[in-house]
Motif scaffolding. Structure first.
Motif, PDB file in Angstrom:
ATOM      1  N   ALA A  31      -4.173   6.275  -4.290  1.00 21.92           N
ATOM      2  CA  ALA A  31      -5.461   5.721  -4.706  1.00 21.92           C
ATOM      3  C   ALA A  31      -6.560   6.031  -3.688  1.00 21.92           C
ATOM      4  CB  ALA A  31      -5.326   4.216  -4.898  1.00 21.92           C
TER       5      ALA A  31
ATOM      6  N   VAL B  92      -6.981   4.666  -0.707  1.00 21.18           N
ATOM      7  CA  VAL B  92      -7.473   3.435  -0.081  1.00 21.18           C
ATOM      8  C   VAL B  92      -7.525   3.625   1.437  1.00 21.18           C
ATOM      9  CG1 VAL B  92      -6.989   0.971   0.268  1.00 21.18           C
ATOM     10  CG2 VAL B  92      -6.470   2.043  -1.937  1.00 21.18           C
TER      11      VAL B  92
ATOM     12  N   VAL C 272     -14.648  -1.731   1.026  1.00 22.57           N
ATOM     13  CA  VAL C 272     -14.734  -1.067  -0.279  1.00 22.57           C
ATOM     14  C   VAL C 272     -15.081  -2.122  -1.315  1.00 22.57           C
ATOM     15  CG1 VAL C 272     -13.030   0.738   0.235  1.00 22.57           C
ATOM     16  CG2 VAL C 272     -12.266  -1.401  -0.785  1.00 22.57           C
TER      17      VAL C 272
ATOM     18  N   GLN D 227     -13.509  -1.874  -7.657  1.00 19.79           N
ATOM     19  CA  GLN D 227     -13.103  -0.466  -7.651  1.00 19.79           C
ATOM     20  C   GLN D 227     -11.723  -0.318  -7.021  1.00 19.79           C
ATOM     21  OE1 GLN D 227     -15.823   2.432  -6.220  1.00 19.79           O
ATOM     22  NE2 GLN D 227     -17.472   1.794  -7.596  1.00 19.79           N
ATOM     23  N   LEU D 228     -11.476  -1.089  -5.986  1.00 22.40           N
ATOM     24  CA  LEU D 228     -10.161  -1.055  -5.347  1.00 22.40           C
ATOM     25  C   LEU D 228      -9.092  -1.497  -6.342  1.00 22.40           C
ATOM     26  CD1 LEU D 228      -8.305  -0.782  -2.883  1.00 22.40           C
ATOM     27  CD2 LEU D 228      -8.938  -3.093  -2.230  1.00 22.40           C
TER      28      LEU D 228
ATOM     29  N   ALA E 256      -9.176  -1.295  -9.613  1.00 27.73           N
ATOM     30  CA  ALA E 256      -8.967  -0.288 -10.658  1.00 27.73           C
ATOM     31  C   ALA E 256      -8.182   0.902 -10.110  1.00 27.73           C
ATOM     32  CB  ALA E 256     -10.318   0.166 -11.213  1.00 27.73           C
ATOM     33  N   ALA E 257      -8.509   1.332  -8.886  1.00 25.85           N
ATOM     34  CA  ALA E 257      -7.838   2.505  -8.316  1.00 25.85           C
ATOM     35  C   ALA E 257      -6.366   2.207  -8.048  1.00 25.85           C
ATOM     36  CB  ALA E 257      -8.545   2.925  -7.025  1.00 25.85           C
TER      37      ALA E 257
END
Lengths: 231, 661
Positions: A20, A22, A61, A65-66, A68-69
């Motif tokens: 992802a 991250v 972040v 969005q985190l 979803a990723a």
């Protein structure tokens, strides 16, 4: 997914973080580890709808969005429901109790109800379990705050033709931990209940314990009033 | 996070999952039977015309990372009308439950019964998986003997290195494929597809005949073996018209055209290799005489530096692995290994991605390589394999590495931050004496002495690891006699004493070895003929399973089974193992063509006994081993002169396509 051990899950989660993209923080040292702390992992063989963990990041972040990723990077069956920015304070400290549901196929609900009544009537039920330190005997009764036989209308996940008793538990986080299978051992000890096939166990929730004996949301403290992400 | 149990994966129509699931809480590591790996493919059963079940006949944790199976799985599933699923050996705890509950051998992808598939392909890296083959066939509900199978049973195809002599399992498999599998499975698939489209004319027999006519699929039932009164083979001849006298191996040329695995399987369960592995070349012509892999995979075919770079980038993005293994039979021999390692180290600087070269030759390892391998933090283990303790025995086995090379290389590793290296040797080699093995102790002592001197530290170690030599088919040692296990065990004991003779040095040296007994059985299986099949079956009936695992392997069970079965054929265990063969003996695998000229192999065997070395044809003229002309292949090596370009930095989260910001 319920057969995933905690170690298996941790490894899969670390790989998902990489996939992802991250920006996870690593510990210092010769073999750096990503900074992740898991709160009260479910035992192997148990499904869960409520697991929590904390991740240390190198840079901020966007929480949604985190989510979803990470959700996209994880295997089907492992879903990320919500991500919040930690407001401080350990997550593990907020986990006081868990809510479990146990499906017992081919068990008559009336027999289960009698076993539960016998269990509830006593102060202490000693059970045995193999732990890493060897065989241990401990009390499986005191940590149980709630134990209820559910009505058969709560449809189980298996074949509807097979009769199935359903038990719901609220169990306090104690040491040594009392797991759903320990409570089942307790029912065997007090009432001789022997499920003919392996029970299915699901964790429905975990978090702080309210005064009424219900389980609160452990992320409430981070949420600042407004909810981030859908729930 | 949530693990919804109320919405399970859709269950395939012929899935055994409902019967299997209740058994799983009762067995160890149930996750290994669940499937659902990243990269796994589940297709609709009815939309596929040709269906393959692929097996690696060992536990999931060993079988899942297997490159061969992963490559074939992906190659087959890329075809729209083909379905491939995987199955692994189940542990005895689950086997007992499956037998009690009538659950058949199943695939982990969609939990379908193996018997429902058209083809059941099994990859043998080692002969010790043969008993697990029998368990899988039997659990699948398929007759153990190929002769007893009907059109309702899958065609069982063996592959992998052990398939270069499939005679010991000839009664149990329907076919065997020699060599590279990528194109072979596609050819077999085409034949099965056409045969089914025609309405399966002639049944199973016709299908096997069509496979045999390709000249690259061996169908044992179409060959008769005649024996001499003394037990040796007289001849192996086809018993059907149109069946070739010899079956030839397959060679995949141009590895850049086959960049698999593209989507490596990423398991939830823990496995023996947790890395993205990419083959940087196939084949090896170093010519080590004991090495079957180096003999049967010729010629050398390199994958180019740019293809490797692209595969690593895509493989890591897909998988999330943080280790890259650059695989081959001798990875530091790639013509552009330096640029490859520095390019990858540069690309992944600061990401915690580490590189490893699992097979590194002493004479090809250098400081630059050491630095690139340790650049991104974690140093993976370093193993060097001098194989033989004395200069003399290294000439016999054609492992041309000097003691000075070894010491210099290991000291290089120590001065570059490695604290521990592993040295691998073999025991029981042809012509070996106690003295040859005892020189291993001198070598280990010198390594530690030189390492301490170079680093000024006592905090360095080496591990001496000893494997038993097993003579293999299609090698110059295929004629050699094996040493008795007692002799091997005595030598290993003497070596241990010699290592510990100097207490200070001995403390810094770890010592690991395998007893001689399992090697003897591996020797029986690797050079066995069809008569050995009866021994395998007897061992399996007596409970033999997972023979590659020391805790499951029983030497006595094999010895007893051999004593029970083999005298009926006028032979015994020693006849197969400690007996030296002569030049004219018909070997059980003579009708299986690895490309190597038997006269050349014999000459190399004689050269070995004369301690005469053979060069590598990559850098010296061809020495006529026979492979390239008979197989119509050629050496494919670089350098290409290309470099790996820096990756465009990918910052930020990878959001799923179509996700809302």
């Amino acid at each position: 997914m319920r057969f995933t051990s905690h170690r298996d899950f941790a490894r899969a989660f670390e790989r998902a973080l990489r996939r992802a993209g991250v920006p996870v923080a690593f510990s210092q040292g010769f073999t750096p580890h990503p900074k992740i702390s898991y709160a009260s992992a479910a035992p192997t063989g148990v499904a869960s709808e409520a697991e929590y963990l904390e991740i240390g990041l190198r840079e901020p972040v966007d929480a949604e969005q985190l989510r979803a990723a990470l959700d996209a990077a994880l295997s089907p069956g492992l879903d990320v429901l919500e991500v919040v920015v930690a407001a401080g304070g350990g997550l593990a400290d907020r986990i006081e109790a868990s809510h479990w549901r146990i499906e017992l196929p081919q068990v008559d609900p009336d027999i289960l109800a009698k076993a539960v009544a016998a269990f509830s009537a006593v102060e202490e039920v000693l059970v045995e379990r193999m732990t890493k330190q060897g065989r241990r005997t401990f009390d499986a009764r005191a940590a149980v705050i709630g134990i209820d036989v559910m009505s058969p209308s709560a449809t189980p996940s298996g074949d509807p033709a097979v009769p199935c008793a359903i038990l719901e538990l609220v169990v306090r986080q104690v040491t040594p931990s009392v797991r759903p299978d320990d409570v089942l051992s307790g029912l065997r000890v007090v009432a001789g209940l022997e499920p003919p096939v392996a029970p299915k166990v699901i964790r429905l929730a975990q978090g702080p314990l309210t005064a009424q004996g219900a389980i609160g949301d452990p992320l409430d403290a981070d949420r600042d009033g407004a909810t981030i992400g859908g729930r | 996070m949530s693990v919804p149990s109320t919405t399970p994966r859709p269950v395939a129509a012929n899935s055994v999952w409902p019967q299997l699931e209740p058994l799983l809480p009762q067995v160890t590591k149930p996750i290994q039977y669940v499937g659902g790996e990243l990269g796994a493919v589940v297709k609709d059963w009815d939309s596929a015309t040709v269906r393959w079940a692929l097996m690696y006949p060992d536990a999931y944790e060993v079988g899942l990372p297997n490159q061969g199976v992963q490559i074939l799985y992906e190659v087959l599933n890329e075809l729209p009308d083909v379905l491939a699923e995987r199955t692994y050996a189940v542990w005895p705890d689950l086997e007992a439950l499956m037998r009690a509950q009538g659950v058949p051998q199943f695939t982990v992808d969609a939990h379908r019964p193996v018997r429902d598939f058209d083809l059941f392909g099994i990859s043998f890296a080692t002969e010790l998986g043969y008993t697990n083959l029998l368990t899988a066939i039997d659990l699948a509900g398929v007759p153990l003997l190929a002769a007893d199978r009907t059109d309702a049973d899958p065609v069982i195809v063996a592959g992998g290195h052990a398939a270069f002599n499939p005679e010991p399992i000839a009664d149990f498999v329907d076919a065997a494929v020699l060599g590279d599998g990528e194109e072979a499975v596609l050819e077999i698939t085409t034949i099965v597809r056409e045969w089914k489209a025609e309405g399966c004319p002639g049944g199973r027999d016709e299908l096997l005949l069509r496979l045999a006519r390709t000249e690259s699929v061996y169908v044992p039932r179409f060959y008769d073996v005649d024996y001499l009164p003394d037990g040796r083979i007289q001849r192996v001849v086809p018993n059907r018209a149109d069946v070739p006298f010899r079956v030839h191996k397959r060679t995949t040329m141009d590895l850049d055209a086959w960049p698999y695995p593209k989507k490596p399987l990423v398991p939830l369960a823990e496995t023996v290799h947790e890395r993205y592995a990419v083959e940087i070349f196939r084949g090896c012509t170093r010519g080590c005489r004991f090495c079957q892999a180096g003999m049967i995979t010729r010629p050398v075919r390199e994958r180019s530096i740019t293809t490797v770079g692209q595969m690593v980038q895509q493989g890591l993005e897909f998988s999330g692995f943080h280790e890259v293994g650059l695989l081959s039979l001798s990875s530091a021999d790639h013509s552009e290994i330096g640029d490859m390692c520095s390019g990858l180290a540069e690309q992944y600087q600061g990401t915690n991605v580490s590189l490893s070269l699992p097979s590194t030759r002493v004479d090809a390892f250098n400081i630059d390589l050491a630095q690139e391998l340790s650049r991104n933090g974690r140093r993976t283990g370093l193993t060097f394999a001098p194989e033989g303790g004395s200069e003399r025995i290294r000439k016999v086995i054609n492992k041309m590495v000097s003691k000075e090379d070894l010491i210099r290389t290991v000291v290089t590793a120590y001065t570059n931050g490695w604290r521990q290296v592993k040295l691998y040797f073999m025991c029981g080699l042809p012509t070996e004496t106690d003295a040859d093995v005892l020189e291993i102790a001198d070598m280990a002592h010198e390594v530690i002495r030189a390492g301490r001197a170079a680093t000024g530290s006592k905090d360095i170690r080496c591990t001496v690891s000893i494997g038993g030599f097993v003579p293999k088919p299609h090698t110059p040692f295929q004629w050699a006699s094996m040493e008795r296990p007692e002799v091997i065990d005595h030598r290993l004991k003497l070596l241990k004493q010699a290592i510990n003779a100097d207490r200070s040095l001995g403390r810094a040296i770890g010592y690991r070895y395998h007893d001689g007994e399992p090697s003897l059985i591996e020797g029986l299986l690797s050079r066995g003929d069809r008569r050995v099949g009866a021994v395998i079956r007897r061992v399996w009936e007596q409970g033999g399973r997972f023979d590659g695992w020391s805790e499951h392997f029983s030497y006595q069970r094999w010895v007893d089974a051999a004593a029970e079965v083999l005298p009926g054929f006028g032979v015994d265990l020693d006849w197969y193992t400690t007996r030296q063969r002569d030049e004219l003996e018909v070997l059980p695998w003579d009708h299986l063509d690895s490309g190597l000229d038997k006269d050349w192999l014999w000459q190399d065997w004689q050269d070995s006994l004369g301690e005469y070395e053979q060069d590598d044809c990559r850098w010296t003229p061809c020495f006529d081993c026979g492979v390239c002309p008979t197989m119509d292949t050629e050496i494919q090596i670089g350098p290409t002169g290309r470099k790996l370009l820096p990756l465009t930095p990918v910052n930020g989260l990878k959001l799923p396509t179509g996700a809302q910001q």
